[in-house]
Design an enzyme around this catalytic site. Structure first.
Site, PDB file in Angstrom:
ATOM      1  N   ASP A 193       0.814  -1.213   0.000  1.00 44.45           N
ATOM      2  CA  ASP A 193       0.000   0.000   0.000  1.00 44.45           C
ATOM      3  C   ASP A 193       0.846   1.260   0.000  1.00 44.45           C
ATOM      4  O   ASP A 193       0.357   2.341  -0.361  1.00 44.45           O
ATOM      5  CB  ASP A 193      -0.923  -0.019   1.225  1.00 44.45           C
ATOM      6  CG  ASP A 193      -1.951   1.091   1.183  1.00 44.45           C
ATOM      7  OD1 ASP A 193      -2.641   1.217   0.159  1.00 44.45           O
ATOM      8  OD2 ASP A 193      -2.066   1.842   2.179  1.00 44.45           O
ATOM      9  N   ARG A 194       2.108   1.160   0.408  1.00 40.98           N
ATOM     10  CA  ARG A 194       2.979   2.336   0.441  1.00 40.98           C
ATOM     11  C   ARG A 194       3.441   2.755  -0.951  1.00 40.98           C
ATOM     12  O   ARG A 194       3.897   3.893  -1.129  1.00 40.98           O
ATOM     13  CB  ARG A 194       4.199   2.063   1.328  1.00 40.98           C
ATOM     14  CG  ARG A 194       3.887   2.122   2.805  1.00 40.98           C
ATOM     15  CD  ARG A 194       3.548   3.524   3.230  1.00 40.98           C
ATOM     16  NE  ARG A 194       3.041   3.556   4.599  1.00 40.98           N
ATOM     17  CZ  ARG A 194       2.543   4.638   5.166  1.00 40.98           C
ATOM     18  NH1 ARG A 194       2.450   5.754   4.475  1.00 40.98           N
ATOM     19  NH2 ARG A 194       2.103   4.605   6.406  1.00 40.98           N
ATOM     20  N   MET A 274      -7.983   5.784   2.958  1.00 35.01           N
ATOM     21  CA  MET A 274      -8.088   6.982   2.121  1.00 35.01           C
ATOM     22  C   MET A 274      -6.828   7.252   1.302  1.00 35.01           C
ATOM     23  O   MET A 274      -6.791   8.201   0.527  1.00 35.01           O
ATOM     24  CB  MET A 274      -8.364   8.203   3.016  1.00 35.01           C
ATOM     25  CG  MET A 274      -9.701   8.161   3.733  1.00 35.01           C
ATOM     26  SD  MET A 274     -11.107   8.135   2.587  1.00 35.01           S
ATOM     27  CE  MET A 274     -10.898   9.713   1.766  1.00 35.01           C
ATOM     28  N   ARG A 275      -5.791   6.408   1.467  1.00 39.82           N
ATOM     29  CA  ARG A 275      -4.565   6.685   0.736  1.00 39.82           C
ATOM     30  C   ARG A 275      -4.786   6.611  -0.772  1.00 39.82           C
ATOM     31  O   ARG A 275      -4.197   7.383  -1.535  1.00 39.82           O
ATOM     32  CB  ARG A 275      -3.462   5.708   1.163  1.00 39.82           C
ATOM     33  CG  ARG A 275      -2.127   6.000   0.488  1.00 39.82           C
ATOM     34  CD  ARG A 275      -0.997   5.148   1.027  1.00 39.82           C
ATOM     35  NE  ARG A 275      -0.603   5.585   2.354  1.00 39.82           N
ATOM     36  CZ  ARG A 275      -0.717   4.862   3.439  1.00 39.82           C
ATOM     37  NH1 ARG A 275      -1.220   3.647   3.367  1.00 39.82           N
ATOM     38  NH2 ARG A 275      -0.340   5.322   4.604  1.00 39.82           N
ATOM     39  N   ALA A 276      -5.650   5.710  -1.219  1.00 44.11           N
ATOM     40  CA  ALA A 276      -5.898   5.574  -2.655  1.00 44.11           C
ATOM     41  C   ALA A 276      -6.471   6.865  -3.235  1.00 44.11           C
ATOM     42  O   ALA A 276      -6.087   7.288  -4.333  1.00 44.11           O
ATOM     43  CB  ALA A 276      -6.851   4.408  -2.911  1.00 44.11           C
TER      44      ALA A 276
END
Length: 680
Positions: A193-194, A274-276
């Site tokens: 995900d990073r 919410m990173r996406a």
């Protein structure tokens, strides 16, 4: 200095080149993960990117690359006054898979500590990569303790080092680029995900393109400098375009309608967190700047979704990455040109209460509109209720078609007893390069982890005899002590799965596959290698040689047909041969044998039960840790799996006992019973 292959000379791989260039324009996009088969020039393209990045201004003499315009107030080399500034090319720092923790984050300068009695910090690769590129080839093979440090630095933009009496914090903001071959295993979800963007690369199947790749590569190897000179014009033009896009980036407008499309897309594909959304917004903005526009369009959002979402929509390592582009287009079209309300009423849509339209704060579509189609009351699994002996359920020779695995579950902890020396992982106890320090010993060969206090204690009694006169400690090689640390190792988990007729009842085999799938998921999380042997009919088959690719084992398991006799001895003998070879290849990785069977033996020779017992005792003689997953069902049980476990020198667990929640339930029940007895 060696000449790098020019970025503009790379043939094809449009998505990869675009993802790398977008990160060059806007490093806040968050880096790139490049997934692809071996030999597809992944590393070549990444290394070529460094030559395109603009020069970096740094404080003169600062080992941590502080920006003269805004130096880090907490820089270990600070405070910085008017010491001048230098300009240097942007760095690309490579993190080797086998790097030590000290090499990554930095460490105490042992030479100064022992010779001068002062504490000095020696920077690591995270410091060198600040304001540049940190490149990890084969990132999926990186050790867990290194991944933990990468996650911390990527999340905070800084590296904190607390070790051997040294406490240091320094800035560590870098463009993280990783390459990997999925056949060798997947990444941990946290690190996956990073990465802001991900791309899949594969060798072209067009003969003309393959010819051009070979032609250019041979020309480069014959004359690297001359080849680079021929592409110098294209490289300079691309470098100027990156600079122009960087200057335009702050002026790009990201309207509310575009933000709504981004949010609706992330919600429609059910990505976590919410990173996406943030990465998509930054990527769409960089796409507009790269195209020379000051406004983001729906096409920018679409391209950003294809780069930023595929690796975030996976629910487990066995899900194939990718996106439904028709669903993406439908979502973008539905929310095209719409502005979110300034103060929407959650109870009232634009057309009245309960409206789920886009303007009323409703949830975007999750995979089609309207109710699911009617099935006339017939369950989807109705075909599975057909008698197993019908001709339609059998193939040639009594073989039954593969059945779907049941839903995986969290399994109990299976481990190898004793203390190992294998690769770092999360299963069995082992002496490792990281973990808690349990003691000190004299080093065997090169010193890798100094136990400072033990070294000082060993040298202290001899200072007068060695003529010490100054502040420094006089240390001889015999004084050095190696730190002994205990952590967890990854093991080789070899599955031996009974696929014979006695296991072939559909519901039963589905449960068995679900159990093996659960164990595979556990092996993925614990960083194990896995192998898969199946036996049925007259022989055993090595369905998957030992590998780090757990999802490959899951795919082979899903396709596994059943039927025929039960050559249990053949499966155990094949497992013995595989483990013998693996001990020669990787002697430090301890094996764990997991036999999934009901214990029956009906093939392989005149005395199948005796042959199976003798084969099992071979594993016991080798000291192989083993677990038998007892799949026997029905009111009458023969206990054959338990007998097999005794011959193996291992333990037996039923499918129900394999569940971690079942074990927790037994513990809770025992605690309740004990409390009741005390009260009585």
């Amino acid at each position: 200095m060696s000449t790098r292959y020019p970025f503009t000379a790379v043939v094809g791989m449009d998505d990869l080149r675009l993802a790398l260039l977008l990160n060059a324009v806007s490093p806040s996009v968050g880096g790139v993960l490049v997934r692809g088969e071996k030999g597809t020039a992944k590393s070549t393209a990444v290394r070529a990117l460094a030559e395109l990045l603009p020069e970096v201004a740094v404080v003169a003499g600062c080992r941590f690359s502080c920006d003269p315009a805004s130096p880090d107030p907490g820089c270990p080399d600070g405070p910085h006054g008017d010491g001048g500034a230098d300009a240097r090319p942007a760095r690309m720092v490579e993190l080797p898979v086998g790097a030590s923790e000290d090499r990554l984050v930095g460490s105490l300068d042992i030479e100064k500590a022992l010779a001068d009695g002062v504490k000095a910090f020696e920077p690591g690769l995270l410091a060198a990569a600040h304001r540049g590129i940190l490149y990890v080839d084969e990132v999926n093979l990186l050790s867990d303790h290194l991944i933990d440090h990468l996650l911390d630095a990527a999340a905070m933009g800084a590296s904190h080092v607390e070790r051997e009496g040294v406490s240091v914090r320094h800035a560590a903001r870098f463009l993280l680029v990783g390459t990997m071959n999925p056949e060798e295993g997947e990444l941990r979800p946290q690190l996956l995900d990073r990465f802001g963007l991900t791309v899949e690369v594969a060798a072209s199947r067009v003969p003309e393109e393959r010819v051009e790749v070979v032609r250019r590569r041979l020309a480069f190897e014959d004359d690297p400098a001359g080849f680079a000179e021929r592409w110098a014009g294209e490289e300079a033009a691309l470098r100027e375009r990156i600079v122009a896009a960087r200057e335009l980036l702050p002026k790009v407008a990201l309207g509310d309608a575009v933000l709504l499309q981004i949010a609706a897309t992330c919600a429609a594909f059910e990505v976590d967190g919410m990173r996406a959304d943030i990465v998509m917004a930054r990527t769409a903005t960089a796409l507009a700047a790269w195209a020379g526009r000051e406004e983001v369009t729906s096409e920018d959002v679409r391209q950003a979704a294809l780069l930023a979402l595929p690796h975030r929509r996976r629910r487990n390592p066995f899900d194939a990455p990718g996106m439904d582009e028709d669903k993406l287009d439908e979502t973008l079209e539905r929310f095209k040109g719409e502005e979110p309300e300034d103060d929407p009423d959650p109870e009232q849509g634009p057309d009245g209460p309960g409206d789920g339209g886009p303007g009323g704060g409703g949830v975007p579509p999750q995979g089609g509109e309207g109710p699911a189609p009617e099935t006339d009351g017939v369950p989807e699994e109705a075909p599975a209720q057909a008698p197993e002996h019908t001709p339609a359920s059998r193939g040639a020779g009594g073989e039954r078609a593969a059945v779907k695995a049941a839903e995986p579950f969290r399994t109990k902890m299976l481990s190898v007893p004793g203390l190992g020396d294998g690769a770092a992982g999360r299963r069995s106890r082992a002496r490792t390069e990281h973990g808690r320090t349990t003691g000190a010993t004299r080093p065997r060969g090169a010193l890798t982890k100094l136990h400072l206090s033990a070294t000082v204690r060993a040298a202290a009694p001899h200072q007068r005899a060695r003529g010490r006169s100054g502040a420094g400690l006089v240390v001889r090689r015999d004084d050095l002590r190696q730190a002994v640390r205990e952590g967890r190792e990854g093991n080789l988990v070899l599955f031996v799965v009974d696929a014979s007729g006695s296991m072939a009842a559909r519901k039963r085999m589905g449960a068995v596959k679900g159990a093996v799938l659960s164990l595979l998921l556990d092996a993925y999380q614990r960083r194990d290698k896995v192998g898969l042997i199946t036996f049925r009919g007259r022989a055993a088959e090595l369905a998957l040689p030992p590998t780090s690719s757990v999802d490959a084992a899951a795919a082979r398991l899903e396709e596994l047909p059943t039927g025929g006799r039960t050559p249990l001895s053949a499966g155990l003998l094949r497992a013995h041969d595989v483990l013998r070879v693996e001990r020669l290849r990787d002697p430090s990785r301890r094996p764990l044998l997991v036999v999934v069977t009901d214990g029956r033996a009906t093939g392989g020779g005149p005395d199948p039960v005796g042959l199976a017992a003798r084969a099992a005792r071979l594993h016991a003689a080798d000291g192989t840790a083993s677990v038998v997953v007892d799949c026997e069902a029905g009111p009458v049980r023969l206990g054959l799996a338990g007998d097999l476990a005794r011959h193996l020198g291992g333990t037996a667990v039923t499918l129900d006992e394999l569940r971690a929640d079942a074990i927790a339930g037994l513990v809770r029940e025992a605690q309740v019973n004990r409390s009741v007895r005390r009260a009585a």
